[in-house]
Design an enzyme around this catalytic site. Structure first.
Site, PDB file in Angstrom:
ATOM      1  N   CYS A 142       0.592  -1.124  -0.277  1.00  0.00           N
ATOM      2  CA  CYS A 142      -0.167   0.049  -0.151  1.00  0.00           C
ATOM      3  C   CYS A 142       1.134   1.411   0.323  1.00  0.00           C
ATOM      4  O   CYS A 142       1.770   1.547  -1.111  1.00  0.00           O
ATOM      5  CB  CYS A 142      -0.798  -0.098   1.256  1.00  0.00           C
ATOM      6  N   LYS A 163     -12.002   7.664  -1.575  1.00  0.00           N
ATOM      7  CA  LYS A 163     -11.123   7.081  -1.261  1.00  0.00           C
ATOM      8  C   LYS A 163     -11.375   5.560  -1.802  1.00  0.00           C
ATOM      9  O   LYS A 163     -12.747   4.940  -1.753  1.00  0.00           O
ATOM     10  CB  LYS A 163     -11.889   6.628   0.260  1.00  0.00           C
ATOM     11  N   SER A 192      -7.384  -0.019   0.507  1.00  0.00           N
ATOM     12  CA  SER A 192      -8.497   1.235   1.257  1.00  0.00           C
ATOM     13  C   SER A 192      -6.944   2.541   1.368  1.00  0.00           C
ATOM     14  O   SER A 192      -6.457   1.955   1.909  1.00  0.00           O
ATOM     15  CB  SER A 192      -7.832   0.514   2.789  1.00  0.00           C
ATOM     16  N   HIS A 235      -4.408  -4.815   0.055  1.00  0.00           N
ATOM     17  CA  HIS A 235      -3.830  -4.904   0.991  1.00  0.00           C
ATOM     18  C   HIS A 235      -4.525  -6.553   1.236  1.00  0.00           C
ATOM     19  O   HIS A 235      -5.199  -6.988   1.927  1.00  0.00           O
ATOM     20  CB  HIS A 235      -4.535  -4.833   2.655  1.00  0.00           C
ATOM     21  N   GLU A 237      -3.669  -9.059   2.484  1.00  0.00           N
ATOM     22  CA  GLU A 237      -3.024  -9.503   4.110  1.00  0.00           C
ATOM     23  C   GLU A 237      -4.426  -9.304   5.366  1.00  0.00           C
ATOM     24  O   GLU A 237      -4.079  -9.975   6.163  1.00  0.00           O
ATOM     25  CB  GLU A 237      -1.959  -8.613   4.920  1.00  0.00           C
ATOM     26  N   ARG A 249     -14.912   3.039  12.553  1.00  0.00           N
ATOM     27  CA  ARG A 249     -14.354   4.013  13.219  1.00  0.00           C
ATOM     28  C   ARG A 249     -14.744   5.834  12.144  1.00  0.00           C
ATOM     29  O   ARG A 249     -14.272   6.018  12.855  1.00  0.00           O
ATOM     30  CB  ARG A 249     -12.561   3.626  12.714  1.00  0.00           C
TER      31      ARG A 249
END
Length: 301
Positions: A142, A163, A192, A235, A237, A249
């Site tokens: 990333c 985003k 992300s 991502h 992972e 969040r």
């Protein structure tokens, strides 16, 4: 095969519950084979979660790995207990005279800043320069991938209007590349991020090869220096609920955040996420370790 980590590392209990084979240094030292030395430069504020995510994937291989966790000396981490860093992490200064079989540079939530504005940029540049001669292969993730592409090849990043957030379909661009061994022609990976690198810039650099791309999410996998440098803009992972936690969040902070695309069942955040990237995430990390680290590294570093 096992990964070697400190017996008191909190992620150890998480991994053992998932049947990931972990081993103490004492037990490993009684075996005759050499473990691969893997450094993880953890730039994420959620250090313990990131540890578990990466160790889960690299531990799911037939290789013994001696893992060294690194943090930035020039940056104060507010979101992690300092005793955790003192107990389990080293700085670049601690290891700069060593050599490593592999290095993973994680993402970081600093992408809206220019690279030069990041408070640890000078230290990170020294680490990336060090990796060119002291690491067999480096996997950048990333923002870490954006930083590596910029530092090594001058590839810029660009701000996105919205985003890039969700799970996206990708297409393999190059066949018969070891990193993609076993990949389907179409596969999924989470993204992300607020910035991007562009395919046109990648293709202008003759030392780089674009391996996987997405019509919606853009560049995902790039390789350079015949595998000594690997860049993953997504991502792979991520755990099942990582995007969910990020969404909740930001929503709870009152930020203008969209529901992550192609992630929740029926695109309803009240339903559970659908995991469609796990198998290819495991393939990505195991192929990197096998073909670009284990197969290429000398027995004596």
């Amino acid at each position: 095969m096992p990964i070697i980590i400190d017996k008191d590392l909190p992620a150890r209990k998480v991994l053992q519950k998932e049947n990931i084979f972990v081993m103490t240094k004492e037990r490993a030292e009684t075996q005759d084979i050499r473990a691969l030395k893997i450094a993880i430069l953890n730039l994420m504020p959620t250090k313990q979660e990131t540890e578990a995510q990466l160790l889960r994937l690299i531990g799911n291989t037939p290789l013994q790995l001696d893992v060294h966790l690194l943090h930035m000396e020039s940056h104060f981490s507010r979101n992690v207990a300092q005793d955790h860093l003192m107990s389990f992490y080293k700085t670049f200064r601690d290891i700069e005279n060593e050599k490593f079989d592999g290095l993973i540079i994680t993402g970081a939530p600093v992408e809206t800043l220019s690279f030069e504005e990041v408070d640890y940029w000078e230290e990170l540049k020294r680490i990336m320069e060090y990796s060119k001669t002291n690491v067999t292969s480096t996997l950048h993730i990333c923002w870490g991938a954006q930083a590596g592409l910029y530092y090594h090849y001058g590839v810029p990043k660009y701000p996105l209007k919205e985003k890039m957030f969700g799970v996206f379909e990708h297409e393999v661009c190059e066949q018969h590349v070891k990193l993609l061994q076993g990949f389907d022609e179409l596969f999924f990976a989470p993204h992300s991020r607020h910035t991007e690198v562009r395919e046109s810039d990648i293709r202008e650099v003759t030392e780089l090869t674009l391996l996987a791309n997405s019509e919606e999410a853009g560049v995902h996998l790039v390789i350079g220096q015949e595998g000594r440098q690997v860049f993953a803009l997504g991502h792979s992972e991520y755990s099942c609920d990582t995007l969910k936690q990020e969404y909740e969040r930001d929503r709870d902070k009152g930020l203008n955040i969209d529901v992550p695309k192609n992630y929740f069942k029926h695109n309803n955040p009240d339903e559970k996420p659908l995991v469609r990237w796990r198998s290819h995430g495991n393939l990505l990390f195991s192929n990197w370790l096998n073909y670009y680290v284990y197969q290429e590294t000398p027995y004596i570093l």
